[in-house]
Design a protein around this motif. Structure first.
Motif, PDB file in Angstrom:
ATOM      1  N   LEU A   1      28.637 -30.106   5.135  1.00 28.81           N
ATOM      2  CA  LEU A   1      29.719 -31.075   4.969  1.00 28.81           C
ATOM      3  C   LEU A   1      29.361 -32.423   5.597  1.00 28.81           C
ATOM      4  O   LEU A   1      28.971 -32.500   6.759  1.00 28.81           O
ATOM      5  N   GLY A   2      29.482 -33.496   4.790  1.00 26.85           N
ATOM      6  CA  GLY A   2      29.251 -34.849   5.284  1.00 26.85           C
ATOM      7  C   GLY A   2      27.813 -35.314   5.249  1.00 26.85           C
ATOM      8  O   GLY A   2      27.526 -36.477   5.563  1.00 26.85           O
ATOM      9  N   GLN A   3      26.890 -34.448   4.849  1.00 30.75           N
ATOM     10  CA  GLN A   3      25.492 -34.858   4.792  1.00 30.75           C
ATOM     11  C   GLN A   3      25.158 -35.491   3.450  1.00 30.75           C
ATOM     12  O   GLN A   3      25.839 -35.269   2.442  1.00 30.75           O
ATOM     13  N   ARG A   4      24.077 -36.291   3.433  1.00 35.37           N
ATOM     14  CA  ARG A   4      23.646 -36.969   2.209  1.00 35.37           C
ATOM     15  C   ARG A   4      23.175 -35.962   1.165  1.00 35.37           C
ATOM     16  O   ARG A   4      22.522 -34.964   1.481  1.00 35.37           O
ATOM     17  N   LEU A   5      23.466 -36.271  -0.091  1.00 39.06           N
ATOM     18  CA  LEU A   5      23.066 -35.401  -1.187  1.00 39.06           C
ATOM     19  C   LEU A   5      21.549 -35.231  -1.261  1.00 39.06           C
ATOM     20  O   LEU A   5      21.042 -34.116  -1.404  1.00 39.06           O
ATOM     21  N   ASP A   6      20.802 -36.357  -1.170  1.00 36.59           N
ATOM     22  CA  ASP A   6      19.349 -36.251  -1.297  1.00 36.59           C
ATOM     23  C   ASP A   6      18.740 -35.427  -0.168  1.00 36.59           C
ATOM     24  O   ASP A   6      17.799 -34.645  -0.380  1.00 36.59           O
ATOM     25  N   ALA A   7      19.282 -35.561   1.050  1.00 39.99           N
ATOM     26  CA  ALA A   7      18.758 -34.810   2.176  1.00 39.99           C
ATOM     27  C   ALA A   7      19.026 -33.315   2.009  1.00 39.99           C
ATOM     28  O   ALA A   7      18.164 -32.476   2.292  1.00 39.99           O
ATOM     29  N   VAL A   8      20.212 -32.975   1.522  1.00 38.73           N
ATOM     30  CA  VAL A   8      20.559 -31.567   1.319  1.00 38.73           C
ATOM     31  C   VAL A   8      19.686 -30.948   0.231  1.00 38.73           C
ATOM     32  O   VAL A   8      19.160 -29.835   0.380  1.00 38.73           O
ATOM     33  N   LEU A   9      19.477 -31.682  -0.876  1.00 41.63           N
ATOM     34  CA  LEU A   9      18.673 -31.146  -1.970  1.00 41.63           C
ATOM     35  C   LEU A   9      17.205 -31.018  -1.568  1.00 41.63           C
ATOM     36  O   LEU A   9      16.520 -30.085  -1.997  1.00 41.63           O
ATOM     37  N   ALA A  10      16.718 -31.957  -0.749  1.00 37.53           N
ATOM     38  CA  ALA A  10      15.327 -31.865  -0.282  1.00 37.53           C
ATOM     39  C   ALA A  10      15.124 -30.603   0.551  1.00 37.53           C
ATOM     40  O   ALA A  10      14.034 -30.022   0.565  1.00 37.53           O
ATOM     41  N   GLU A  11      16.187 -30.181   1.243  1.00 36.50           N
ATOM     42  CA  GLU A  11      16.108 -28.951   2.030  1.00 36.50           C
ATOM     43  C   GLU A  11      16.246 -27.717   1.144  1.00 36.50           C
ATOM     44  O   GLU A  11      15.524 -26.726   1.324  1.00 36.50           O
ATOM     45  N   LEU A  12      17.141 -27.769   0.162  1.00 32.26           N
ATOM     46  CA  LEU A  12      17.343 -26.635  -0.734  1.00 32.26           C
ATOM     47  C   LEU A  12      16.149 -26.416  -1.661  1.00 32.26           C
ATOM     48  O   LEU A  12      15.762 -25.286  -1.948  1.00 32.26           O
ATOM     49  N   PHE A  13      15.568 -27.525  -2.143  1.00 30.27           N
ATOM     50  CA  PHE A  13      14.440 -27.451  -3.073  1.00 30.27           C
ATOM     51  C   PHE A  13      13.211 -28.064  -2.395  1.00 30.27           C
ATOM     52  O   PHE A  13      12.736 -29.140  -2.768  1.00 30.27           O
ATOM     53  N   SER A  14      12.732 -27.376  -1.376  1.00 34.80           N
ATOM     54  CA  SER A  14      11.686 -27.933  -0.505  1.00 34.80           C
ATOM     55  C   SER A  14      10.324 -28.065  -1.182  1.00 34.80           C
ATOM     56  O   SER A  14       9.406 -28.642  -0.602  1.00 34.80           O
ATOM     57  N   ASP A  15      10.186 -27.552  -2.409  1.00 35.51           N
ATOM     58  CA  ASP A  15       8.925 -27.726  -3.128  1.00 35.51           C
ATOM     59  C   ASP A  15       8.750 -29.154  -3.645  1.00 35.51           C
ATOM     60  O   ASP A  15       7.670 -29.517  -4.110  1.00 35.51           O
ATOM     61  N   TYR A  16       9.821 -29.949  -3.560  1.00 35.17           N
ATOM     62  CA  TYR A  16       9.778 -31.312  -4.073  1.00 35.17           C
ATOM     63  C   TYR A  16      10.108 -32.302  -2.958  1.00 35.17           C
ATOM     64  O   TYR A  16      10.913 -32.012  -2.072  1.00 35.17           O
ATOM     65  N   SER A  17       9.477 -33.456  -3.010  1.00 31.69           N
ATOM     66  CA  SER A  17       9.682 -34.453  -1.967  1.00 31.69           C
ATOM     67  C   SER A  17      11.061 -35.094  -2.094  1.00 31.69           C
ATOM     68  O   SER A  17      11.671 -35.114  -3.177  1.00 31.69           O
ATOM     69  N   ARG A  18      11.534 -35.653  -0.978  1.00 30.70           N
ATOM     70  CA  ARG A  18      12.841 -36.305  -0.981  1.00 30.70           C
ATOM     71  C   ARG A  18      12.844 -37.522  -1.897  1.00 30.70           C
ATOM     72  O   ARG A  18      13.838 -37.781  -2.598  1.00 30.70           O
ATOM     73  N   SER A  19      11.748 -38.272  -1.916  1.00 30.26           N
ATOM     74  CA  SER A  19      11.695 -39.454  -2.785  1.00 30.26           C
ATOM     75  C   SER A  19      11.774 -39.061  -4.256  1.00 30.26           C
ATOM     76  O   SER A  19      12.405 -39.750  -5.065  1.00 30.26           O
ATOM     77  N   ARG A  20      11.136 -37.942  -4.614  1.00 28.86           N
ATOM     78  CA  ARG A  20      11.200 -37.490  -6.008  1.00 28.86           C
ATOM     79  C   ARG A  20      12.621 -37.041  -6.353  1.00 28.86           C
ATOM     80  O   ARG A  20      13.139 -37.322  -7.444  1.00 28.86           O
TER      81      ARG A  20
END
Length: 351
Positions: free
Chosen positions: A15-34
């Motif tokens: 809750l309250g965290q950035r979308l890109d940061a959360v997805l980078a953690e959930l889908f760690s095979d891909y970089s945050r910039s991608r």
């Protein structure tokens, strides 16, 4: 373009965290910039609603669907260029690059590169950006390079490189008799007047660059050094050694004038004159395997031309000592005269 649909449920504690940061953690095979690029391109949906802002705050519990799209390298052709493969598995490839092979197509080198060779070796590398190349060696530098065979492996290797967790050790033959090893911590950036070159930038504008070096063997007017990179800037070793006043033998860009030791035999002098590439070899590479997590290390012996260079410098020193003995001299001042005076590159900014 290859596409893969990824699905997950955002944990409630996000809750309250950035979308890109959360997805980078959930889908760690891909970089945050991608992932940020995919969000901006409308490839991410939360509970069925497309999102476009990487910095939006999540509530937790949403179902996320990510349409991951990877551009294929269709503009480059596969070419049958021999590769010296040191190691290969399903995720990575380690090669020993020869002198003269450009790593990536560019101005003046549209093909005939390592990338073209990789595409011929494995067509599936078209699905990986830059055919899996995560770092480079200069055209005339030899030695070990790691290539990722999958997007997840590439992401993990790039992350290791960014946090300086990949160990890269080089052998170099430099001009001048280096007394001891040390560390040079000098930022590197584009040369202020020659944009094709790099330089130590003393007052802002350069990127941090750290090289650790130690002396392996001294000759009359040259030194064999081993350099470990902490960072990986363009031409880093070549620029740092030149800045110290010990440029690499044969370096056409940062080497300055040729240095021939006094009274060197003509055949030895001719060999030095004929050494037309920088004497630099990436001989050791160590990293953590992006899938197994195992620490792996490879070594590649110096190429024949550098081994021959060392033999010539050793023979020259032995020959000169024998000549001094015949003349009755007890010692020799290694800093004595040379046929061509060494000139430091005056264009490199000094502190």
């Amino acid at each position: 373009m290859s596409s893969q649909q990824l699905e997950a449920r955002i944990p409630a504690d996000k809750l309250g965290q950035r979308l890109d940061a959360v997805l980078a953690e959930l889908f760690s095979d891909y970089s945050r910039s991608r992932i940020q690029d995919w969000i901006k391109a409308g490839k991410v949906a939360l509970d069925g609603q497309l999102q476009s802002k990487p910095n939006m705050k999540v509530l937790g519990g949403e179902k996320v669907v990510l349409q991951a799209e990877i551009e294929e390298e269709i503009e480059y052709q596969a070419q049958d260029i021999p590769l010296d493969i040191v190691y290969e598995d399903a995720d990575i490839l380690v090669i020993n690059k020869p002198a003269g092979l450009v790593v990536h197509p560019g101005a003046g080198n549209p093909d005939g590169t390592l990338l073209n060779a990789l595409l011929y070796h494995d067509e599936r590398l078209r699905e990986v950006p830059r055919a899996g190349i995560v770092h480079r060696l200069d055209k005339e530098t030899t030695g070990l390079m790691v290539v990722a065979k999958t997007v997840p492996a590439q992401t993990h290797l790039v992350e290791q490189l960014q946090r300086h967790a990949v160990e890269r050790v080089y052998d170099a033959i430099v001009v001048g008799r280096m007394i001891s090893g040390g560390t040079i911590n000098k930022p590197i950036g584009r040369h202020p007047t020659d944009r094709k070159r790099m330089a130590v930038i003393a007052t802002g504008g350069g990127k941090p660059a750290v090289s650790h070096y130690r002396v392996l063997e001294r000759f009359r007017e040259h030194t064999h050094v081993r350099v470990q990179l902490e960072t990986g800037r363009t031409h880093q070793i070549r620029v740092h050694m030149s800045y110290l006043g010990f440029p690499l033998v044969g370096d056409p860009v940062y080497g300055g004038r040729l240095r021939i030791p006094q009274q060197m035999l003509p055949e030895f002098a001719d060999f030095l004159r004929g050494f037309k590439r920088q004497a630099l070899h990436a001989g050791q590479l160590s990293l953590t395997h992006p899938v197994s997590g195992k620490v792996m290390k490879w070594k590649a012996p110096m190429p024949d031309d550098m081994l021959a260079l060392i033999d010539v410098l050793r023979d020259d020193m032995d020959d000169f000592h024998a000549m001094q003995d015949d003349l009755g001299y007890d010692d020799y001042d290694y800093d004595d005269g040379v046929e061509v005076e060494w000139v430091t590159d005056a264009d490199i900014p000094q502190e």
